[in-house]
Design a protein around this motif. Sequence first.
Motif, PDB file in Angstrom:
ATOM      1  N   SER A 221       1.022  -1.144  -0.138  1.00  0.00           N
ATOM      2  CA  SER A 221       0.067   0.165  -0.152  1.00  0.00           C
ATOM      3  C   SER A 221       0.892   1.128  -0.018  1.00  0.00           C
ATOM      4  CB  SER A 221      -0.911  -0.085   1.061  1.00  0.00           C
ATOM      5  OG  SER A 221      -1.474  -1.106   1.277  1.00  0.00           O
ATOM      6  N   SER A 222       2.033   1.285   0.674  1.00  0.00           N
ATOM      7  CA  SER A 222       2.942   2.339   0.678  1.00  0.00           C
ATOM      8  C   SER A 222       3.345   2.720  -0.633  1.00  0.00           C
ATOM      9  CB  SER A 222       3.959   1.998   1.525  1.00  0.00           C
ATOM     10  OG  SER A 222       3.531   1.848   2.759  1.00  0.00           O
ATOM     11  N   ILE A 223       3.867   1.617  -1.273  1.00  0.00           N
ATOM     12  CA  ILE A 223       4.322   2.048  -2.749  1.00  0.00           C
ATOM     13  C   ILE A 223       3.272   2.447  -3.755  1.00  0.00           C
ATOM     14  CG2 ILE A 223       5.436   0.532  -4.608  1.00  0.00           C
ATOM     15  CD1 ILE A 223       6.567  -1.565  -2.870  1.00  0.00           C
ATOM     16  N   ALA A 224       2.156   1.741  -3.513  1.00  0.00           N
ATOM     17  CA  ALA A 224       0.838   2.323  -4.163  1.00  0.00           C
ATOM     18  C   ALA A 224       0.574   3.791  -3.833  1.00  0.00           C
ATOM     19  CB  ALA A 224      -0.318   1.462  -4.055  1.00  0.00           C
ATOM     20  N   LEU A 225       0.544   4.068  -2.660  1.00  0.00           N
ATOM     21  CA  LEU A 225       0.538   5.554  -2.085  1.00  0.00           C
ATOM     22  C   LEU A 225       1.425   6.393  -2.697  1.00  0.00           C
ATOM     23  CD1 LEU A 225      -1.303   7.290  -0.223  1.00  0.00           C
ATOM     24  CD2 LEU A 225       0.205   6.772   1.308  1.00  0.00           C
ATOM     25  N   ALA A 226       2.627   6.040  -2.604  1.00  0.00           N
ATOM     26  CA  ALA A 226       3.904   7.108  -3.493  1.00  0.00           C
ATOM     27  C   ALA A 226       3.397   7.055  -4.767  1.00  0.00           C
ATOM     28  CB  ALA A 226       5.129   6.278  -3.106  1.00  0.00           C
ATOM     29  N   LYS A 227       3.064   6.119  -5.395  1.00  0.00           N
ATOM     30  CA  LYS A 227       2.675   6.184  -7.151  1.00  0.00           C
ATOM     31  C   LYS A 227       1.479   7.283  -7.280  1.00  0.00           C
ATOM     32  CE  LYS A 227       4.284   2.406  -9.580  1.00  0.00           C
ATOM     33  NZ  LYS A 227       5.334   1.995  -8.775  1.00  0.00           N
ATOM     34  N   LYS A 228       0.411   7.111  -6.444  1.00  0.00           N
ATOM     35  CA  LYS A 228      -0.684   7.892  -6.232  1.00  0.00           C
ATOM     36  C   LYS A 228      -0.313   9.477  -6.273  1.00  0.00           C
ATOM     37  CE  LYS A 228      -4.860   5.673  -6.668  1.00  0.00           C
ATOM     38  NZ  LYS A 228      -5.644   5.765  -7.878  1.00  0.00           N
ATOM     39  N   LEU A 229       0.614   9.463  -5.419  1.00  0.00           N
ATOM     40  CA  LEU A 229       1.129  10.949  -5.176  1.00  0.00           C
ATOM     41  C   LEU A 229       2.338  11.535  -6.045  1.00  0.00           C
ATOM     42  CD1 LEU A 229       1.486  10.649  -1.038  1.00  0.00           C
ATOM     43  CD2 LEU A 229      -0.389  11.867  -2.156  1.00  0.00           C
ATOM     44  N   GLN A 230       2.441  10.388  -7.002  1.00  0.00           N
ATOM     45  CA  GLN A 230       3.618  10.899  -7.963  1.00  0.00           C
ATOM     46  C   GLN A 230       4.845  11.314  -7.228  1.00  0.00           C
ATOM     47  OE1 GLN A 230       0.835  13.565 -10.220  1.00  0.00           O
ATOM     48  NE2 GLN A 230       1.648  12.109 -11.869  1.00  0.00           N
ATOM     49  N   ILE A 231       5.395  10.557  -6.088  1.00  0.00           N
ATOM     50  CA  ILE A 231       6.219  10.720  -5.477  1.00  0.00           C
ATOM     51  C   ILE A 231       7.302   9.476  -5.769  1.00  0.00           C
ATOM     52  CG2 ILE A 231       5.759  12.920  -4.068  1.00  0.00           C
ATOM     53  CD1 ILE A 231       5.526  10.924  -1.779  1.00  0.00           C
ATOM     54  N   LYS A 232       8.486   9.364  -5.308  1.00  0.00           N
ATOM     55  CA  LYS A 232       9.578   8.119  -5.583  1.00  0.00           C
ATOM     56  C   LYS A 232       9.373   7.337  -4.123  1.00  0.00           C
ATOM     57  CE  LYS A 232      11.532   8.998  -9.113  1.00  0.00           C
ATOM     58  NZ  LYS A 232      10.963   8.281 -10.503  1.00  0.00           N
ATOM     59  N   SER A 233       9.203   5.882  -4.485  1.00  0.00           N
ATOM     60  CA  SER A 233       9.054   5.169  -3.144  1.00  0.00           C
ATOM     61  C   SER A 233      10.518   4.386  -3.001  1.00  0.00           C
ATOM     62  CB  SER A 233       8.183   4.044  -3.166  1.00  0.00           C
ATOM     63  OG  SER A 233       8.341   3.425  -4.549  1.00  0.00           O
ATOM     64  N   VAL A 234      11.124   4.341  -1.923  1.00  0.00           N
ATOM     65  CA  VAL A 234      12.474   3.678  -1.480  1.00  0.00           C
ATOM     66  C   VAL A 234      11.987   2.904  -0.393  1.00  0.00           C
ATOM     67  CG1 VAL A 234      14.792   3.930  -0.811  1.00  0.00           C
ATOM     68  CG2 VAL A 234      13.460   6.087  -1.805  1.00  0.00           C
ATOM     69  N   ALA A 235      12.703   1.617  -0.642  1.00  0.00           N
ATOM     70  CA  ALA A 235      12.365   0.361   0.291  1.00  0.00           C
ATOM     71  C   ALA A 235      13.693   0.413   1.153  1.00  0.00           C
ATOM     72  CB  ALA A 235      12.300  -1.046  -0.391  1.00  0.00           C
ATOM     73  N   GLU A 236      13.679   0.574   2.347  1.00  0.00           N
ATOM     74  CA  GLU A 236      14.965   0.670   3.197  1.00  0.00           C
ATOM     75  C   GLU A 236      15.037  -0.935   3.686  1.00  0.00           C
ATOM     76  OE1 GLU A 236      13.864   2.373   6.862  1.00  0.00           O
ATOM     77  OE2 GLU A 236      14.951   4.284   6.232  1.00  0.00           O
ATOM     78  N   GLY A 237      16.318  -1.068   4.013  1.00  0.00           N
ATOM     79  CA  GLY A 237      16.632  -2.562   4.646  1.00  0.00           C
ATOM     80  C   GLY A 237      16.304  -3.832   3.778  1.00  0.00           C
ATOM     81  N   VAL A 238      16.540  -3.580   2.503  1.00  0.00           N
ATOM     82  CA  VAL A 238      16.577  -4.852   1.555  1.00  0.00           C
ATOM     83  C   VAL A 238      17.710  -5.559   1.883  1.00  0.00           C
ATOM     84  CG1 VAL A 238      16.488  -5.549  -0.575  1.00  0.00           C
ATOM     85  CG2 VAL A 238      15.147  -3.824  -0.121  1.00  0.00           C
ATOM     86  N   GLU A 239      17.751  -6.908   2.560  1.00  0.00           N
ATOM     87  CA  GLU A 239      18.799  -7.640   2.772  1.00  0.00           C
ATOM     88  C   GLU A 239      18.987  -8.955   1.970  1.00  0.00           C
ATOM     89  OE1 GLU A 239      19.110  -8.530   6.972  1.00  0.00           O
ATOM     90  OE2 GLU A 239      18.934  -6.281   7.535  1.00  0.00           O
ATOM     91  N   THR A 240      17.760  -9.483   1.743  1.00  0.00           N
ATOM     92  CA  THR A 240      18.162 -10.956   0.997  1.00  0.00           C
ATOM     93  C   THR A 240      17.543 -10.658  -0.609  1.00  0.00           C
ATOM     94  OG1 THR A 240      15.726 -11.546   1.748  1.00  0.00           O
ATOM     95  CG2 THR A 240      17.642 -11.802   3.309  1.00  0.00           C
ATOM     96  N   ASP A 241      17.648 -11.749  -1.050  1.00  0.00           N
ATOM     97  CA  ASP A 241      17.212 -12.247  -2.532  1.00  0.00           C
ATOM     98  C   ASP A 241      15.597 -11.994  -2.608  1.00  0.00           C
ATOM     99  OD1 ASP A 241      19.407 -12.438  -4.084  1.00  0.00           O
ATOM    100  OD2 ASP A 241      19.632 -14.598  -3.156  1.00  0.00           O
ATOM    101  N   GLU A 242      14.903 -12.654  -1.431  1.00  0.00           N
ATOM    102  CA  GLU A 242      13.395 -12.527  -1.165  1.00  0.00           C
ATOM    103  C   GLU A 242      12.946 -11.225  -0.873  1.00  0.00           C
ATOM    104  OE1 GLU A 242      15.363 -14.761   1.038  1.00  0.00           O
ATOM    105  OE2 GLU A 242      15.289 -16.095  -0.834  1.00  0.00           O
ATOM    106  N   ASP A 243      13.739 -10.397  -0.110  1.00  0.00           N
ATOM    107  CA  ASP A 243      13.275  -9.114  -0.073  1.00  0.00           C
ATOM    108  C   ASP A 243      13.460  -8.312  -1.260  1.00  0.00           C
ATOM    109  OD1 ASP A 243      13.384  -9.504   2.680  1.00  0.00           O
ATOM    110  OD2 ASP A 243      15.230  -8.559   3.068  1.00  0.00           O
ATOM    111  N   LEU A 244      14.613  -8.312  -2.236  1.00  0.00           N
ATOM    112  CA  LEU A 244      14.580  -7.802  -3.353  1.00  0.00           C
ATOM    113  C   LEU A 244      13.427  -8.043  -4.105  1.00  0.00           C
ATOM    114  CD1 LEU A 244      16.009  -6.283  -5.600  1.00  0.00           C
ATOM    115  CD2 LEU A 244      17.543  -8.321  -5.723  1.00  0.00           C
ATOM    116  N   ALA A 245      13.262  -9.414  -4.515  1.00  0.00           N
ATOM    117  CA  ALA A 245      12.153  -9.924  -5.498  1.00  0.00           C
ATOM    118  C   ALA A 245      11.041  -9.274  -4.959  1.00  0.00           C
ATOM    119  CB  ALA A 245      12.273 -11.390  -5.209  1.00  0.00           C
TER     120      ALA A 245
END
Length: 281
Positions: A221-245
Amino acid sequence: RDNLEALLESYQPHCTTAPKGPASMVFATELQAAITNEDIEIHLQPQVSLDDKRIVGVEALARWNHPEKGNISPNIFIGIAEKHGMIRELTDIVLQKSIQEAARLRNLGFNITMSVNFSAQVLCSLELPEILSETLSSSGLEPSHIIVEVTESSLADDRNTMLDILTRMRLKGFGLSIDDFGTGFSSLEQLCQIPFTELKIDRSFVHQANNNKASQAILESSIALAKKLQIKSVAEGVETDEDLALVKQLGCDYMQGYYTARPMPAGDFTLWVKDYIKQLA
Ligand code: C2E
Ligand code: MG
Ligand code: MG
Ligand code: MG
């Protein structure tokens, strides 16, 4: 004891009303010395695009190397700096070093932004946007090269002033990021009032998303919200292949985390970039 008191008194408490507990007094004095000597360093952590893996920016993270205790987490000393009215001075040092480093990297040909953390507490003087512009003017950087990350661990004393300052910064062209989105005071309300350009999703959601339905829902939802607001989304703390995927699949713009790199001394960054590019090829 008197000396200590005098020393602490000589620091202008910047909008802080927190009590000065005796437990952190010695620590505070040492921190003060480190700040005075500009012994606060910055480490850089890269942010990369999930689309094409391009390096889009770096975040400057304050580091204090204590003579006996070694590296101390900013989670500890930022709080002390806030409590004892040293946060503004600390922020000035971090800002100066960050701008210097950003200019150096730009001159080397890196087209990247520099994100700097501002606790809500320093967002209390209306001259701040102008001071920021002036600090920048001699560096050859544009305001858009700097992203102000608002880490609101405590509410600002004067909310209206904070909103005013952030709006002025945005009007000047600085990027504005809401840090640790979804936790503490980094809430939905802020998004309505402050012209953020970026939403940084707290790492707790990213990290748990793969085995917790609620976390995943919030991340999505946070990613979708950023899109709606036309701002960039950044995921913090990506550690693993699964997080990345997962963050990639959910359409997040950028990621920052140990998966790409841990924060590193500024001097190591260009070497790291060489390695990173080699791995991509
Ligand atoms: P932050 O702004 O949310 O910065 C991200 C923190 O997450 C950093 O911790 C970083 O090292 C850590 N991190 C990044 N990727 C990962 C990951 O994949 N896994 C895990 N477990 N952690 C990851 P750090 O450097 O210890 O900083 C902690 C916090 O201290 C920052 O959180 C920020 O709120 C504050 N801070 C740091 N430097 C400054 C500063 O110059 N000024 C202010 N006001 N606050 C600062
Ligand atoms: Mg941050
Ligand atoms: Mg954060
Ligand atoms: Mg954080």
